[in-house]
Write an enzyme that holds these catalytic residues in place. Structure first.
Site, mmCIF file in Angstrom:
data_model
loop_
_atom_site.group_PDB
_atom_site.id
_atom_site.type_symbol
_atom_site.label_atom_id
_atom_site.label_comp_id
_atom_site.label_asym_id
_atom_site.label_seq_id
_atom_site.Cartn_x
_atom_site.Cartn_y
_atom_site.Cartn_z
ATOM 1 N N GLU A 91 23.642 -1.369 -6.450
ATOM 2 C CA GLU A 91 24.306 -0.223 -5.864
ATOM 3 C C GLU A 91 23.713 0.074 -4.499
ATOM 4 O OE1 GLU A 91 25.186 1.935 -10.147
ATOM 5 O OE2 GLU A 91 23.509 2.598 -8.954
ATOM 6 N N CYS A 104 20.546 3.415 1.386
ATOM 7 C CA CYS A 104 19.457 3.166 0.461
ATOM 8 C C CYS A 104 19.705 1.782 -0.155
ATOM 9 C CB CYS A 104 19.443 4.262 -0.593
ATOM 10 S SG CYS A 104 18.061 4.108 -1.714
ATOM 11 N N CYS A 111 13.585 -3.406 -12.413
ATOM 12 C CA CYS A 111 12.234 -3.268 -11.856
ATOM 13 C C CYS A 111 11.237 -3.403 -12.989
ATOM 14 C CB CYS A 111 12.090 -1.893 -11.191
ATOM 15 S SG CYS A 111 10.524 -1.694 -10.309
ATOM 16 N N CYS A 115 8.062 2.968 -14.095
ATOM 17 C CA CYS A 115 7.742 4.372 -13.828
ATOM 18 C C CYS A 115 8.561 5.210 -14.798
ATOM 19 C CB CYS A 115 8.087 4.743 -12.379
ATOM 20 S SG CYS A 115 7.193 3.716 -11.193
ATOM 21 N N CYS A 118 11.968 7.014 -13.855
ATOM 22 C CA CYS A 118 12.924 6.293 -13.010
ATOM 23 C C CYS A 118 13.911 5.489 -13.858
ATOM 24 C CB CYS A 118 12.148 5.366 -12.076
ATOM 25 S SG CYS A 118 13.205 4.323 -11.077
ATOM 26 N N CYS A 335 17.694 9.698 -5.929
ATOM 27 C CA CYS A 335 16.473 8.916 -6.164
ATOM 28 C C CYS A 335 16.262 8.679 -7.648
ATOM 29 C CB CYS A 335 15.254 9.664 -5.653
ATOM 30 S SG CYS A 335 15.267 9.904 -3.909
HETATM 31 N N1 SAH Z 1 9.729 0.825 -6.021
HETATM 32 C C1 SAH Z 1 9.742 1.633 -4.845
HETATM 33 C C2 SAH Z 1 11.114 2.018 -4.330
HETATM 34 C C3 SAH Z 1 12.148 2.485 -5.333
HETATM 35 S S1 SAH Z 1 12.097 4.126 -5.934
HETATM 36 C C4 SAH Z 1 8.905 2.867 -5.051
HETATM 37 O O1 SAH Z 1 8.471 3.102 -6.157
HETATM 38 O O2 SAH Z 1 8.636 3.564 -4.084
HETATM 39 C C5 SAH Z 1 12.419 5.184 -4.587
HETATM 40 C C6 SAH Z 1 11.825 6.571 -4.777
HETATM 41 O O3 SAH Z 1 12.527 7.335 -5.783
HETATM 42 C C7 SAH Z 1 10.380 6.526 -5.246
HETATM 43 O O4 SAH Z 1 9.600 7.448 -4.529
HETATM 44 C C8 SAH Z 1 10.504 6.933 -6.699
HETATM 45 O O5 SAH Z 1 9.317 7.386 -7.220
HETATM 46 C C9 SAH Z 1 11.591 7.978 -6.624
HETATM 47 N N2 SAH Z 1 12.167 8.308 -7.927
HETATM 48 C C10 SAH Z 1 12.284 7.495 -8.985
HETATM 49 N N3 SAH Z 1 12.837 8.148 -10.026
HETATM 50 C C11 SAH Z 1 13.086 9.407 -9.604
HETATM 51 C C12 SAH Z 1 13.662 10.563 -10.230
HETATM 52 N N4 SAH Z 1 14.083 10.526 -11.473
HETATM 53 N N5 SAH Z 1 13.757 11.678 -9.497
HETATM 54 C C13 SAH Z 1 13.346 11.720 -8.216
HETATM 55 N N6 SAH Z 1 12.810 10.665 -7.574
HETATM 56 C C14 SAH Z 1 12.666 9.516 -8.260
#
Ligand code: SAH
Length: 349
Positions: A91, A104, A111, A115, A118, A335
């Site tokens: 996407e 974006c 991944c 996390c 996420c 995000c």
């Molecule tokens: N792997 C990279 C880039 C992808 S995530 C990284 O971790 O930075 C892009 C951003 O979105 C990151 O800062 C991540 O922590 C944030 N993110 C992930 N899940 C989220 C959520 N549920 N709410 C808000 N931000 C989120």
């Protein structure tokens, strides 16, 4: 052979093997990356007839196709689903602001970082994206905006995946879009976001490409960071901060720290103070982001009071920070909400 799979040197080598002067490689490269063509119909007139015929006979222009789009009610954000050659999907989110247009971009399908909050992490790792597949997303955003008379001014590698765990393809892709002979994207308008892969950060510090670095910090003590970002057990905060010190010393560029505000977890006074202590003397800018809901993470976004208190502590310590604007939530394009199947499932197709 797909011309979009070649970097400039490979294109030049191909033309040399066809006895075609390298000046024509420049013309073709410029055409590929400034016009973003999908077929050979609009090839520049100045190319020799022999080359035109050979390109039509032996080369292709293959980019992922858009199979679905969702546009937010106010038109400011759209999410397009691109179909890759092997059936995987990514996407691309395109955001319009008053003075700039941003996209974006993803670097992996799924991944491996896991996390907790996420949605991409929750789906697991599927595969790396090739440099061409990363470039294709930028070209797609550029072409989509150009159709409305706009221009892509910025992009962030904050879609699906961890760019520093797909280092070579990501850097190849960035070099290709920044190549002044083609698209010539401005390096400082690109931001790479990482979960904190220490060897990747140190490697990036040595690159000549002057892009911005963002780090998804989210917690300033190992105890809390371990529970949110399993990668912290591999690269704990002391190592990560050490790498960021090296990075900022070498590049002289400020690093952005991303901080998703989660109620009662990392929005506390203790965390704000730990953040201040860890980053005194390192040039950073903290981006506070409200938590976006995802299916498998049972927690709430921080309250406005907690955000104010957190922000006041950073203010007192003189740490620059902003509360990031929330975009795309209604179309699950915010995000951490990108997930391979979501678009088709939501639209019931
Ligand atoms: N792997 C990279 C880039 C992808 S995530 C990284 O971790 O930075 C892009 C951003 O979105 C990151 O800062 C991540 O922590 C944030 N993110 C992930 N899940 C989220 C959520 N549920 N709410 C808000 N931000 C989120």
């Amino acid at each position: 052979m797909n011309l979009y799979d070649l970097d400039f040197t490979a294109l030049e080598a191909l033309f040399a093997s066809w006895d075609i002067a390298s000046v024509h490689a420049r013309t073709v490269w410029k055409w590929l990356y400034r016009q973003c063509p999908v077929d050979f119909a609009g090839m520049p007139n100045m190319l020799p007839q022999a080359l035109r015929a050979r390109l039509i006979a032996e080369a292709t222009l293959e980019l992922p196709v858009v199979v679905d789009s969702q546009i937010a009610a106010d038109g400011s954000t759209r999410k397009d689903l691109l179909h890759l050659a092997d059936g995987q999907r990514v996407e691309v989110v395109i955001m319009r602001y008053r003075h700039r247009h941003s996209a974006c971009i993803s670097t992996q399908v799924g991944c491996a970082c896991d996390c907790r909050f996420c949605a991409t992490g929750q789906m697991g790792f599927v595969r790396q994206l090739s440099a061409t597949e990363i470039v294709a997303q930028v070209l797609h955003a550029q072409r989509t905006l150009a159709a409305n008379g706009h221009k892509l001014t910025n992009f962030v590698l904050m879609g699906m995946g961890e760019p520093l765990l797909n280092y070579d393809n990501t850097l190849d892709a960035l070099r290709r879009v920044c190549d002044p002979r083609g698209m010539g994207f401005v390096e400082r308008r690109i931001t790479l976001s990482t979960v904190g892969i220490v060897p990747g950060i140190l490697r990036l510090a040595e690159e000549s490409l002057r892009i911005n670095l963002a780090v998804s910090l989210h917690a300033a003590t190992d105890a809390v960071r371990d529970t949110l970002l399993p990668v912290n057990r591999r690269y704990p905060l002391d190592d990560l901060c050490g790498a960021l010190k090296v990075y900022t010393d070498i590049t002289k560029r400020r690093v952005m720290l991303e901080w998703v505000m989660i109620d009662g977890v990392n929005d506390t006074r203790e965390q704000a103070e730990a953040l201040v202590t860890r980053f005194v003397g390192i040039p950073v800018h903290v981006n506070l982001i409200q938590l976006n809901p995802t299916p498998e993470f049972d927690a709430q976004p921080a309250t406005p009071e907690a955000i104010d208190a957190f922000s006041a502590i950073l203010d007192r310590a003189g740490i620059p920070h902003t509360m990031r604007q929330r975009r795309g939530a209604p179309i699950a394009a915010a995000c951490g909400q990108l997930r391979r199947r979501s678009l088709l499932e939501e639209t019931g197709r």
